[in-house]
Design a protein around this motif. Structure first.
Motif, short mmCIF file in Angstrom:
data_model
loop_
_atom_site.label_atom_id
_atom_site.label_comp_id
_atom_site.label_asym_id
_atom_site.label_seq_id
_atom_site.Cartn_x
_atom_site.Cartn_y
_atom_site.Cartn_z
N ARG A 53 0.84 -1.20 0.00
CA ARG A 53 0.00 0.00 0.00
C ARG A 53 0.88 1.25 0.00
O ARG A 53 1.80 1.38 0.81
CB ARG A 53 -0.91 0.03 1.23
CG ARG A 53 -1.93 -1.10 1.29
CD ARG A 53 -2.69 -1.07 2.59
NE ARG A 53 -3.37 0.20 2.80
CZ ARG A 53 -3.88 0.59 3.97
NH1 ARG A 53 -3.73 -0.17 5.04
NH2 ARG A 53 -4.49 1.74 4.09
N ASP A 54 0.57 2.17 -0.91
CA ASP A 54 1.25 3.48 -0.95
C ASP A 54 2.78 3.32 -0.92
O ASP A 54 3.48 3.94 -0.12
CB ASP A 54 0.79 4.35 0.22
CG ASP A 54 -0.69 4.68 0.16
OD1 ASP A 54 -1.15 5.05 -0.92
OD2 ASP A 54 -1.36 4.54 1.19
N ILE A 61 3.45 9.13 1.30
CA ILE A 61 2.17 8.89 1.96
C ILE A 61 2.33 8.00 3.20
O ILE A 61 1.78 8.27 4.26
CB ILE A 61 1.16 8.24 0.99
CG1 ILE A 61 0.73 9.25 -0.08
CG2 ILE A 61 -0.07 7.73 1.74
CD1 ILE A 61 -0.24 10.29 0.40
N ARG A 62 3.11 6.91 3.06
CA ARG A 62 3.18 5.93 4.15
C ARG A 62 4.64 5.60 4.43
O ARG A 62 5.24 4.75 3.78
CB ARG A 62 2.40 4.67 3.77
CG ARG A 62 2.07 3.76 4.95
CD ARG A 62 1.21 2.60 4.50
NE ARG A 62 -0.07 3.05 4.01
CZ ARG A 62 -1.14 3.31 4.76
NH1 ARG A 62 -1.06 3.15 6.06
NH2 ARG A 62 -2.27 3.71 4.22
N GLN A 70 -3.68 12.02 -7.82
CA GLN A 70 -4.49 10.81 -7.62
C GLN A 70 -5.96 11.06 -7.92
O GLN A 70 -6.76 10.13 -7.90
CB GLN A 70 -4.32 10.31 -6.18
CG GLN A 70 -2.89 9.89 -5.84
CD GLN A 70 -2.77 9.28 -4.45
OE1 GLN A 70 -3.75 8.84 -3.86
NE2 GLN A 70 -1.56 9.25 -3.91
N ARG A 79 -7.23 12.16 0.19
CA ARG A 79 -6.49 11.24 1.04
C ARG A 79 -6.39 11.79 2.46
O ARG A 79 -6.29 13.00 2.66
CB ARG A 79 -5.07 11.01 0.49
CG ARG A 79 -5.00 10.35 -0.88
CD ARG A 79 -5.62 8.95 -0.88
NE ARG A 79 -5.01 8.07 0.11
CZ ARG A 79 -3.98 7.28 -0.14
NH1 ARG A 79 -3.39 7.29 -1.34
NH2 ARG A 79 -3.51 6.48 0.79
N ARG A 125 2.40 14.85 4.85
CA ARG A 125 1.25 14.83 3.93
C ARG A 125 0.80 16.24 3.59
O ARG A 125 0.33 16.49 2.47
CB ARG A 125 0.11 14.01 4.55
CG ARG A 125 0.46 12.53 4.68
CD ARG A 125 -0.74 11.67 5.00
NE ARG A 125 -0.33 10.26 5.14
CZ ARG A 125 -1.18 9.25 5.22
NH1 ARG A 125 -2.49 9.47 5.20
NH2 ARG A 125 -0.74 8.01 5.34
#
Length: 425
Positions: free
Chosen positions: A270-271, A276-277, A344, A348, A391
């Motif tokens: 994920r990401d 993001i992560r 995107q 988010r 972010r």
């Protein structure tokens, strides 16, 4: 942690609350362990009372010179000693089992939380701003940062592995500017007190805010039995642990800018691109500790404080009320703020604001005493991102980008950037 008295009084309501989390009923097992514990405590207390009575009789028998009665009573006291040891061990065993069972169960959602399994069942509460229409195809923050020569994942990976990044030059300053701006707004306008807390804590602190024991795999642990904080919520909330506070101390509103460390064990795949992560990221956190009757209003206030940051950065966002299945372990009610990302073409998460009720306070034994009252009560705790700095930075980069790859600095950040208006290569 849950109040065992409430479960005893209304086990059906407890199971109905857990059902909103899509969990099986738990009250039968909880009450079984509770009965076993109370039975053992009862046996222990009865044996203690009987031993005390016999001890007096032993003295009387000795004073009378009645050796047979003296020996009989001594033998009975020895028997009670075994009963005390056995019942005490049983009480401790069942209490530990009960506490472990309760510690693994999430908080009960508030009545107005939508019931749903995941983010698909979240409800939009409100929105702000209109996503910008670009005359060119907008780039994502990775392409923008690498194009500026100020964002480097390769060299970060060489020394630290995946999910790390190096910022330099203008982007490093932009990250710092965002944090300073957020802290200034929260402390000078929103009534928060700035705190510089430890970045490593012990087991008890992690247990108090609900990270342990359930989420150990998502955390970083040191060789000397400390944990790197996943959020400043942990040290800020634990400032109130193991104490009875004065009613006049609340509401207490704290904010901190810290690095956060997360193993992201459950986020494989994920990401994986961009910021993001990450395993390490910066965040400005807000924590509020208050009396029970004020916590719902404090959640609305805290959420608005985070929203104000996004409005001043001119970032379109929406506020989502999370469903019961999408909320965090310790939350009773959560609002997520989701910022628009042009690359995107979607929103988010950038902030999550939660009311935990007395769930964390029970785990930490954080209480207060009302004026004129003898019995203390458990506090309510709330936490929220105010906001995630990384972010926020990528949202600024993407929403304020120009066709040549430069980034227009929002007006509110320019004083923190030495008056710089455009960040270019």
């Amino acid at each position: 942690m849950h109040d065992i008295r409430l479960i005893r009084d209304n086990p059906e309501a407890f199971d109905q609350g857990l059902a909103k989390r899509f969990l099986e009923p738990q009250s039968d097992e909880i009450l079984r362990l509770d009965r076993k514990r109370r039975d053992a405590v009862g046996r222990q207390q009865e044996a203690e009372t009987e031993r005390n009575t016999l001890s007096k009789q032993i003295g009387q028998a000795k004073a009378r010179g009645d050796e047979d009665e003296f020996n009989r009573l001594r033998a009975e006291v020895d028997r009670l000693k075994s009963v005390l040891e056995e019942s005490g061990a049983d009480a401790a065993k069942f209490e530990e089992a009960l506490n472990q069972h309760l510690a693994g169960l999430p908080n009960i959602p508030m009545d107005d939380v939508p019931v749903g399994k995941d983010e698909a069942d979240n409800e939009e509460v409100r929105g702000w701003g209109t996503p910008k229409e670009f005359s060119f195809t907008p780039k994502d923050h990775v392409d923008l940062g690498e194009g500026l020569g100020q964002l480097d994942f390769e060299r970060a990976a060489a020394m630290s592995g995946a999910r790390f990044a190096v910022l330099q030059g203008g982007l490093a300053r932009l990250e710092r500017a965002l944090a300073q701006f957020m802290l200034d707004v929260h402390t000078s306008e929103h009534g928060f007190t700035e705190v510089s807390p430890p970045y490593m804590v012990r087991d008890g602190a992690m247990f108090g805010t609900g990270q342990l024991p359930k989420f150990a795999e998502d955390l970083f642990h040191t060789d000397d039995d400390r944990w790197l904080i996943p959020t400043a919520e942990v040290p800020l909330t634990n400032l109130f642990r193991d104490a009875i506070h004065a009613e006049g101390d609340f509401p207490a509103r704290l904010t901190a800018y810290t690095p956060c460390f997360r193993a992201e064990a459950g986020s494989a795949g994920r990401d994986t691109r961009g910021l993001i992560r990450m395993h390490q990221f910066q965040k400005v956190e807000m924590v509020c500790v208050t009396r029970p009757e004020e916590s719902e209003d404090e959640l609305e206030r805290m959420t608005n404080c985070a929203e104000e940051i996004l409005r001043r950065l001119e970032l379109p966002y929406r506020v989502m009320l999370l469903s019961s299945g999408d909320m965090g372990f310790g939350a009773r009610k959560t609002y997520d703020l989701e910022v628009w990302l042009p690359s995107q073409d979607t929103y988010r998460e950038i902030s999550s604001c939660s009311n935990c009720g007395d769930f964390q306070a029970r785990r930490m034994n954080a209480r207060f005493r009302r004026e004129g009252e003898k019995k203390p009560e458990f506090l309510h705790t709330l936490n929220g991102s105010g906001v995630a700095v990384g972010r926020a930075m990528l949202a600024v980069m993407e929403n304020h980008q120009n066709e040549d790859g430069s980034i227009t600095i929002p007006d509110v950040l320019r004083p923190y950037m030495g008056g710089l208006e455009v960040l270019g290569a």
